[in-house]
Design an enzyme around this catalytic site. Structure first.
Site, mmCIF file in Angstrom:
data_model
loop_
_atom_site.group_PDB
_atom_site.id
_atom_site.type_symbol
_atom_site.label_atom_id
_atom_site.label_comp_id
_atom_site.label_asym_id
_atom_site.label_seq_id
_atom_site.Cartn_x
_atom_site.Cartn_y
_atom_site.Cartn_z
ATOM 1 N N ARG A 44 74.794 30.305 63.412
ATOM 2 C CA ARG A 44 74.681 29.039 62.659
ATOM 3 C C ARG A 44 74.157 27.948 63.594
ATOM 4 O O ARG A 44 73.285 27.162 63.242
ATOM 5 C CB ARG A 44 76.054 28.639 62.065
ATOM 6 C CG ARG A 44 76.526 29.582 60.974
ATOM 7 C CD ARG A 44 77.684 29.000 60.177
ATOM 8 N NE ARG A 44 78.952 28.977 60.880
ATOM 9 C CZ ARG A 44 79.846 29.981 60.913
ATOM 10 N NH1 ARG A 44 79.587 31.107 60.252
ATOM 11 N NH2 ARG A 44 80.980 29.858 61.566
ATOM 12 N N LYS A 217 72.246 8.665 47.175
ATOM 13 C CA LYS A 217 71.588 9.988 47.170
ATOM 14 C C LYS A 217 71.749 10.628 45.793
ATOM 15 O O LYS A 217 72.720 11.332 45.527
ATOM 16 C CB LYS A 217 72.220 10.861 48.258
ATOM 17 C CG LYS A 217 71.723 12.304 48.276
ATOM 18 C CD LYS A 217 72.065 13.018 49.556
ATOM 19 C CE LYS A 217 71.691 14.492 49.477
ATOM 20 N NZ LYS A 217 71.743 15.186 50.746
HETATM 21 P P1 13P Z 1 69.813 20.169 48.541
HETATM 22 O O1 13P Z 1 68.633 19.319 48.927
HETATM 23 O O2 13P Z 1 69.674 21.618 48.960
HETATM 24 O O3 13P Z 1 70.230 19.968 47.121
HETATM 25 O O4 13P Z 1 71.036 19.683 49.451
HETATM 26 C C1 13P Z 1 71.243 18.352 49.622
HETATM 27 C C2 13P Z 1 72.682 18.083 49.756
HETATM 28 O O5 13P Z 1 73.093 17.503 50.742
HETATM 29 C C3 13P Z 1 73.582 18.498 48.678
HETATM 30 O O6 13P Z 1 74.834 17.910 48.856
#
Ligand code: 13P
Length: 335
Positions: A44, A217
């Site tokens: 990881r 976000k």
């Molecule tokens: P994804 O862009 O793969 O949706 O992941 C963003 C993320 O931080 C989800 O919590």
């Protein structure tokens, strides 16, 4: 200008975006096993360190969201991971929620947990070098969902989280994710996402969160992945902008989208169109997990020692998205 506002603007300057590398060990195990790599702490770290030491970290990536395991790991050169990220020119961030759990009172929905002991954990992360944090609330669209209970309880948690994070002098990323799973139309996604985001801001304001010191976000406005409703990328961009214009207070400096299961190119193309049409003052950029890492992970899994080759692929994806965050991407720039 507040210190938190400065941090948020620095993360997003010049088309920079955020690398979401905060997959929990369970999620990262799924990702690694899907390309036949054993999920050990070493593997990881190796994949993540490969990304964090790429040249795009200086030009394109303004922040990296880490998981608890990674923020405490050391690089192969014995550097602390947050230091490596800062030296590359990006801000280290940390996911602080402890996951979405069954919501009592509406057991087919989820509420995100992690408020207990959060103030103490935040102090520790700040000392480790974190400049910003993330908390994700998650909502499903069906005929009856998301329920008022889920919208209210997740907004409440996001606001209490944000207030504690600002008290600790870090920028909270507020992530209400309306999932694309399901048969719903883009219009239903528009309606539900608007409701979810409006409720989040109602609670953020009630909890006295400084809106100039957060990053939102959200998901883009898409039709469900099992929907018959097909809309064009241009319509996705226009609906997404309309939703955000009507539900996000103008003080918020930046909006970084999650990719949420879109392909790499789709996520880039939609972000580009959003920026082409953007008539707001919000910076519109990316905070992608899968859409930044997918090709790099596939390539890396074939030879985990090929650091340079993997970085080349990651650099390209980051560059494409940084162009998209300025509305300057076009398909012919893709390899
Ligand atoms: P994804 O862009 O793969 O949706 O992941 C963003 C993320 O931080 C989800 O919590």
């Amino acid at each position: 200008m507040s210190e938190l506002n400065k941090i948020a603007l620095k993360i997003l300057e010049n088309g920079k975006g955020i690398l979401a590398a905060d997959e929990s060990t369970g999620t990262m195990t799924k990702r690694l096993e899907s390309v036949n790599i054993q999920s050990t702490p070493e593997n990881r770290l190796l994949f993540r360190e490969t990304l964090f030491s790429s040249s795009c970290m200086t030009e394109c990536i303004g922040g990296v969201i880490l998981y608890d395991e990674t923020i405490k790991q050391k690089s192969s050169k014995k550097n602390k991971i947050p230091e490596l990220i800062s030296e590359m020119g990006a801000a280290p961030g940390i996911k602080v929620d402890t996951g979405a759990k069954v919501l009592a009172g509406s057991p087919d929905e989820k509420v995100t947990e992690g408020l207990d002991g959060l103030r103490e954990r935040l102090k520790e992360y700040f000392k480790l070098g974190a400049k910003f944090t993330k908390w994700r609330g998650v909502y499903n669209i069906t005929k009856n969902f998301p329920s008022e209970l889920s919208i209210q309880s997740n907004a409440h948690a996001l606001a209490r989280y944000s207030s504690l994070v600002q008290e600790s002098n870090m920028v909270p990323i507020v992530e209400p994710e309306v999932l694309m799973d399901g048969e719903h139309s883009a219009n239903e996604c528009y309606e539900k996402t608007s409701e979810v985001i409006k409720k989040c801001f109602e609670e953020l304001i009630l909890h006295k969160v400084d809106l100039t010191g957060i990053i939102l976000k959200p998901n883009m406005i898409l039709a469900g992945n099992k929907s018959k409703d097909k809309i064009s990328n241009d319509e996705i961009a226009k609906l997404t902008l309309k939703c955000l214009k009507n539900s996000v207070p103008s003080e918020v400096p930046g909006i970084t989208f999650l990719s949420g299961g879109q392909s790499e190119i789709e996520a880039t193309e939609n972000l580009n169109l959003i920026n082409k049409h953007n008539d707001t003052n919000f910076i519109m950029s990316y905070s992608y997990g899968r859409a930044l890492q997918h090709s790099a992970l596939k390539f890396w899994s074939k030879d985990i020692k090929d650091i340079e080759g993997t970085q080349k692929i990651f650099n390209h994806r980051a560059k494409m998205n940084t162009l998209a965050a300025q509305g300057k991407w076009s398909k012919d720039l893709e390899i």
